[in-house]
Design a protein around this motif. Structure first.
Motif, PDB file in Angstrom:
ATOM      1  N   LYS A 142      31.808  48.349  43.973  1.00 12.89           N
ATOM      2  CA  LYS A 142      32.588  48.906  44.675  1.00 12.89           C
ATOM      3  C   LYS A 142      34.197  48.487  44.582  1.00 12.89           C
ATOM      4  O   LYS A 142      35.148  49.103  44.782  1.00 12.89           O
ATOM      5  CB  LYS A 142      32.200  49.022  46.219  1.00 12.89           C
ATOM      6  CG  LYS A 142      31.014  49.751  46.436  1.00 12.89           C
ATOM      7  CD  LYS A 142      30.601  49.714  48.052  1.00 12.89           C
ATOM      8  CE  LYS A 142      29.240  50.259  48.161  1.00 12.89           C
ATOM      9  NZ  LYS A 142      28.915  50.148  49.520  1.00 12.89           N
ATOM     10  N   LEU A 143      34.076  47.148  44.464  1.00 14.34           N
ATOM     11  CA  LEU A 143      35.503  46.567  44.362  1.00 14.34           C
ATOM     12  C   LEU A 143      36.061  46.690  42.969  1.00 14.34           C
ATOM     13  O   LEU A 143      37.138  46.411  42.786  1.00 14.34           O
ATOM     14  CB  LEU A 143      35.332  45.063  44.818  1.00 14.34           C
ATOM     15  CG  LEU A 143      35.082  44.979  46.344  1.00 14.34           C
ATOM     16  CD1 LEU A 143      34.801  43.353  46.305  1.00 14.34           C
ATOM     17  CD2 LEU A 143      36.440  45.214  47.179  1.00 14.34           C
ATOM     18  N   GLY A 144      35.226  47.031  42.117  1.00 13.32           N
ATOM     19  CA  GLY A 144      35.577  46.872  40.560  1.00 13.32           C
ATOM     20  C   GLY A 144      35.912  45.620  39.872  1.00 13.32           C
ATOM     21  O   GLY A 144      36.898  45.269  39.254  1.00 13.32           O
TER      22      GLY A 144
ATOM     23  N   ARG B 103      33.409  43.667  58.039  1.00 13.75           N
ATOM     24  CA  ARG B 103      32.832  44.180  56.710  1.00 13.75           C
ATOM     25  C   ARG B 103      33.506  45.219  56.118  1.00 13.75           C
ATOM     26  O   ARG B 103      34.256  45.828  56.906  1.00 13.75           O
ATOM     27  CB  ARG B 103      31.473  44.995  57.202  1.00 13.75           C
ATOM     28  CG  ARG B 103      30.451  44.014  57.842  1.00 13.75           C
ATOM     29  CD  ARG B 103      29.318  44.793  58.401  1.00 13.75           C
ATOM     30  NE  ARG B 103      28.243  43.960  58.877  1.00 13.75           N
ATOM     31  CZ  ARG B 103      27.152  44.388  59.412  1.00 13.75           C
ATOM     32  NH1 ARG B 103      27.245  45.616  60.122  1.00 13.75           N
ATOM     33  NH2 ARG B 103      26.266  43.378  60.079  1.00 13.75           N
ATOM     34  N   GLY B 104      33.625  45.217  54.852  1.00 12.66           N
ATOM     35  CA  GLY B 104      34.370  46.156  53.845  1.00 12.66           C
ATOM     36  C   GLY B 104      35.623  45.731  53.560  1.00 12.66           C
ATOM     37  O   GLY B 104      36.417  46.553  53.143  1.00 12.66           O
TER      38      GLY B 104
ATOM     39  N   ILE C 254      39.053  34.395  43.667  1.00 14.20           N
ATOM     40  CA  ILE C 254      37.767  34.412  44.085  1.00 14.20           C
ATOM     41  C   ILE C 254      38.033  35.586  45.432  1.00 14.20           C
ATOM     42  O   ILE C 254      38.766  35.596  46.028  1.00 14.20           O
ATOM     43  CB  ILE C 254      37.274  33.229  44.723  1.00 14.20           C
ATOM     44  CG1 ILE C 254      37.669  32.525  45.539  1.00 14.20           C
ATOM     45  CG2 ILE C 254      36.647  32.705  43.443  1.00 14.20           C
ATOM     46  CD1 ILE C 254      36.911  31.318  46.221  1.00 14.20           C
ATOM     47  N   TYR C 255      36.991  36.110  45.687  1.00  9.57           N
ATOM     48  CA  TYR C 255      36.825  37.103  46.756  1.00  9.57           C
ATOM     49  C   TYR C 255      36.124  36.727  47.896  1.00  9.57           C
ATOM     50  O   TYR C 255      34.781  36.212  47.708  1.00  9.57           O
ATOM     51  CB  TYR C 255      36.216  38.475  46.161  1.00  9.57           C
ATOM     52  CG  TYR C 255      37.125  39.312  45.248  1.00  9.57           C
ATOM     53  CD1 TYR C 255      37.452  40.441  45.691  1.00  9.57           C
ATOM     54  CD2 TYR C 255      37.411  38.887  44.069  1.00  9.57           C
ATOM     55  CE1 TYR C 255      38.500  41.428  45.120  1.00  9.57           C
ATOM     56  CE2 TYR C 255      38.104  39.675  43.148  1.00  9.57           C
ATOM     57  CZ  TYR C 255      38.854  40.898  43.607  1.00  9.57           C
ATOM     58  OH  TYR C 255      39.463  41.548  42.725  1.00  9.57           O
ATOM     59  N   ILE C 256      36.631  36.578  48.941  1.00  5.32           N
ATOM     60  CA  ILE C 256      35.585  36.450  50.256  1.00  5.32           C
ATOM     61  C   ILE C 256      35.874  37.265  51.425  1.00  5.32           C
ATOM     62  O   ILE C 256      36.780  38.048  51.263  1.00  5.32           O
ATOM     63  CB  ILE C 256      36.174  34.900  50.876  1.00  5.32           C
ATOM     64  CG1 ILE C 256      37.633  34.846  50.938  1.00  5.32           C
ATOM     65  CG2 ILE C 256      35.873  33.527  49.667  1.00  5.32           C
ATOM     66  CD1 ILE C 256      37.998  33.532  51.970  1.00  5.32           C
ATOM     67  N   SER C 257      34.793  37.162  52.228  1.00  3.96           N
ATOM     68  CA  SER C 257      35.129  38.100  53.339  1.00  3.96           C
ATOM     69  C   SER C 257      36.346  37.856  54.184  1.00  3.96           C
ATOM     70  O   SER C 257      36.779  36.553  54.392  1.00  3.96           O
ATOM     71  CB  SER C 257      33.881  38.043  54.257  1.00  3.96           C
ATOM     72  OG  SER C 257      34.141  38.780  55.448  1.00  3.96           O
ATOM     73  N   ALA C 258      37.052  38.925  54.505  1.00  5.09           N
ATOM     74  CA  ALA C 258      37.978  38.666  55.449  1.00  5.09           C
ATOM     75  C   ALA C 258      37.827  38.597  56.958  1.00  5.09           C
ATOM     76  O   ALA C 258      38.700  38.593  57.897  1.00  5.09           O
ATOM     77  CB  ALA C 258      39.291  40.088  54.979  1.00  5.09           C
ATOM     78  N   GLY C 259      36.553  38.678  56.945  1.00 10.29           N
ATOM     79  CA  GLY C 259      36.254  38.660  58.574  1.00 10.29           C
ATOM     80  C   GLY C 259      35.658  39.619  59.181  1.00 10.29           C
ATOM     81  O   GLY C 259      35.428  40.006  60.439  1.00 10.29           O
TER      82      GLY C 259
ATOM     83  N   SER D  89      39.660  46.593  49.705  1.00 11.50           N
ATOM     84  CA  SER D  89      38.429  47.364  50.694  1.00 11.50           C
ATOM     85  C   SER D  89      37.384  47.730  49.908  1.00 11.50           C
ATOM     86  O   SER D  89      37.630  48.309  48.899  1.00 11.50           O
ATOM     87  CB  SER D  89      39.317  48.178  51.591  1.00 11.50           C
ATOM     88  OG  SER D  89      40.196  47.525  52.315  1.00 11.50           O
ATOM     89  N   TYR D  90      36.293  48.157  50.372  1.00 14.56           N
ATOM     90  CA  TYR D  90      35.207  48.980  50.046  1.00 14.56           C
ATOM     91  C   TYR D  90      34.469  49.519  51.078  1.00 14.56           C
ATOM     92  O   TYR D  90      34.591  49.172  52.268  1.00 14.56           O
ATOM     93  CB  TYR D  90      34.303  47.950  49.154  1.00 14.56           C
ATOM     94  CG  TYR D  90      33.408  46.946  49.926  1.00 14.56           C
ATOM     95  CD1 TYR D  90      32.047  47.249  50.554  1.00 14.56           C
ATOM     96  CD2 TYR D  90      33.921  45.730  50.317  1.00 14.56           C
ATOM     97  CE1 TYR D  90      31.652  46.103  51.311  1.00 14.56           C
ATOM     98  CE2 TYR D  90      33.329  44.630  51.150  1.00 14.56           C
ATOM     99  CZ  TYR D  90      32.291  45.055  51.601  1.00 14.56           C
ATOM    100  OH  TYR D  90      31.559  44.030  52.367  1.00 14.56           O
TER     101      TYR D  90
END
Length: 163
Positions: A41-43, A136-137, A129-134, A21-22
């Motif tokens: 923000k995610l590092g 924001r944040g 990889i990082y993708i949106s969880a659906g 989360s961010y």
């Protein structure tokens, strides 16, 4: 943490994932450097954060493209991959009705319908990889191979090369 539809789908398919989360400021202004700020923000490395771009073809078909958020999509390559003459981005006010997601929280997993999905080949350079969880944040962290499998994606070159 709220479980999203994308997370439920991954669990149903027995795909391992993590979340991160961010702080979302709510504005979600799309501008150069936004991906780098989110990655900060995610590092994590900005290159491994992938964005979802929803486009419409000249025949009104919806196609989904997933690529590193720090790169620009090459429309010619995207048209070639999709085998279409024209592609235009879906307007933000149409995104919810087509996908079930809002701008800034659009995941390639769990859209209202299964659209043809194309993932940039550079995703294969990363273990995760990082993708949106659906929403924001919230981001889902998973292997590119698992993302490709769950959305039945075609892997191709989508990136606009820097000159």
């Amino acid at each position: 943490m709220k479980k999203t539809n994308a997370m439920r789908i991954l669990e149903t398919c027995n795909i391992l994932y993590e979340t991160s989360s961010y702080e979302d400021d709510g504005d979600h202004i799309l501008e150069r450097g936004a991906a780098e700020r989110m990655a900060g923000k995610l590092g994590v490395q900005p290159d491994c954060v992938f964005k979802t771009i929803v486009m419409q073809t000249d025949t009104k078909e919806i196609c989904v493209f997933c690529q590193s958020a720090v790169c620009e999509i090459n429309l010619k390559k995207a048209r070639t991959a999709a085998g279409v003459k024209e592609l235009i981005p879906v307007r933000p006010d149409e995104l919810m009705s087509l996908t079930g997601y809002i701008r800034g929280g659009c995941s390639p997993i769990g859209m209202k319908r299964q659209y043809r999905t194309f993932i940039d080949s550079k995703a294969l350079l990363y273990d995760k990889i990082y993708i949106s969880a659906g929403i924001r944040g919230q981001q889902i962290i998973l292997s590119p191979a698992d993302l490709i499998k769950v959305v039945h994606a075609q892997v191709c070159d989508l990136i606009l090369e820097k000159e």
